[in-house]
Enzyme design. Structure first.
Site, short mmCIF file in Angstrom:
data_model
loop_
_atom_site.label_atom_id
_atom_site.label_comp_id
_atom_site.label_asym_id
_atom_site.label_seq_id
_atom_site.Cartn_x
_atom_site.Cartn_y
_atom_site.Cartn_z
N PHE A 193 0.84 -1.20 0.00
CA PHE A 193 0.00 0.00 0.00
C PHE A 193 0.88 1.25 0.00
O PHE A 193 2.05 1.21 0.38
CB PHE A 193 -0.95 0.01 1.20
N CYS A 194 0.30 2.36 -0.48
CA CYS A 194 0.99 3.64 -0.50
C CYS A 194 -0.08 4.74 -0.42
O CYS A 194 -1.25 4.46 -0.22
CB CYS A 194 1.84 3.79 -1.75
N THR A 195 0.32 5.98 -0.58
CA THR A 195 -0.60 7.10 -0.35
C THR A 195 -1.80 7.09 -1.29
O THR A 195 -2.95 7.08 -0.85
CB THR A 195 0.15 8.44 -0.49
#
Length: 299
Positions: A193-195
């Site tokens: 996951f990331c922003t």
């Protein structure tokens, strides 16, 4: 008449201050050989619409975060989608009470998110997208290795419960972390996951190329999760760093509690401001840590 005009102007100014600005984020990996030719036209349009923010253009696509009035954001997104290559461009929205950007920039780049490996193409192969509503179930599986692909200063202020922090200072370091710490024969299921989702596109593509078969990534990123998943059922802990004047956002994409150190650019909390190393506009505990390390290195 003068008094009426004064009152109207005062009411307009007060209304303008309370009106929320729309912050739109978007990206798309798509072949864009004429990306350099689009720069001046896109910049001129955004400036005419009083849009501020940053848009990156590269051969591999587009990546941007912009802010403006509801009407002007809608017009700008429609302008982007008038190019058939961006006709299905997906964007995410949040609100800001004050301008999150000071000016409008359209920059030309080698990559719209820098991994340093141009051969990695998300258009060829990526992991499996997981909707925010299904994310909790996935990362609760003990067989799933959950990895935060963001930089360590971002992870520090918030991440998913139980997620691994690779301790990277830039996204360029992520491939090296994978090569040294992960093994496709041992780590059968990996969730990233990331922003906003863009880093995971490349990260999942890289993992697939390295032989990892079951690779998942959060569709729409943390921002979409915070927008759609209520706090009562959320597995998110802390706040989410964003690359604008808001610094961080919370559930519901409300502006968070962090400020930015004007010297080093790192987010600072109320606890940081209580430190003897904090001086408003000049330094923070992070500045002190790095300045001390540099001084020791020069001895």
């Amino acid at each position: 008449m003068l008094a009426i005009n004064y009152v109207c102007a005062a009411l307009f100014n007060r209304l303008s201050k309370t009106m929320s600005l729309i912050v739109a984020t978007f990206y798309k990996f798509v072949s864009l050989p004429d990306f350099a030719q689009k720069q001046s036209l896109l910049l001129a349009y955004c400036q005419a619409k009083e849009i501020k923010g940053t848009i990156l253009l590269a051969k591999e696509g587009i990546n941007g975060t912009i802010a403006g009035s509801r009407q002007n954001i809608d017009s700008t997104l429609a302008f982007l989608r008038s190019d058939e290559r961006f006709s299905d461009l997906v964007h995410k929205e949040s609100e800001a009470k004050s301008p999150p950007f000071k000016r409008m920039k359209v920059r030309l780049k080698k990559e719209i998110v820098t991994l340093g490996m141009p051969e990695i193409d998300p258009n060829e192969r990526v992991g499996t997208y997981v909707n925010p509503q299904e994310w909790n179930e996935l990362i609760a599986d003990p067989e799933v290795l959950v990895i935060d692909t963001r930089n360590k200063y971002e992870v520090k202020i918030g991440t998913f419960k139980g997620a691994i922090d690779p301790q990277t200072s830039s996204f360029r370091e992520f491939p090296e972390y994978v090569r040294h710490q992960l093994d496709p024969t041992q780590h059968k299921k990996v969730a990233l996951f990331c922003t906003g989702g863009i880093r995971c596109e490349k990260a999942s593509s890289f993992l697939r190329k390295q032989g990892f078969e079951e690779v998942y990534h959060l569709k729409g990123g943390i921002l979409k999760y915070l927008e759609e998943v209520p706090p009562q059922t959320s597995l998110w802990e802390g706040e989410c760093f964003v690359f604008d004047e808001r610094i961080a956002v919370k559930h519901g994409l409300e502006t968070g509690s962090y400020q930015m150190c004007r010297n080093c650019g790192h987010p600072i909390s109320e606890e940081d401001k209580a430190s003897s190393y904090y001086e408003e506009g000049i330094s923070c505990p992070n500045c002190f840590k790095f300045s001390r390390r540099d001084a020791e290195a020069q001895r």
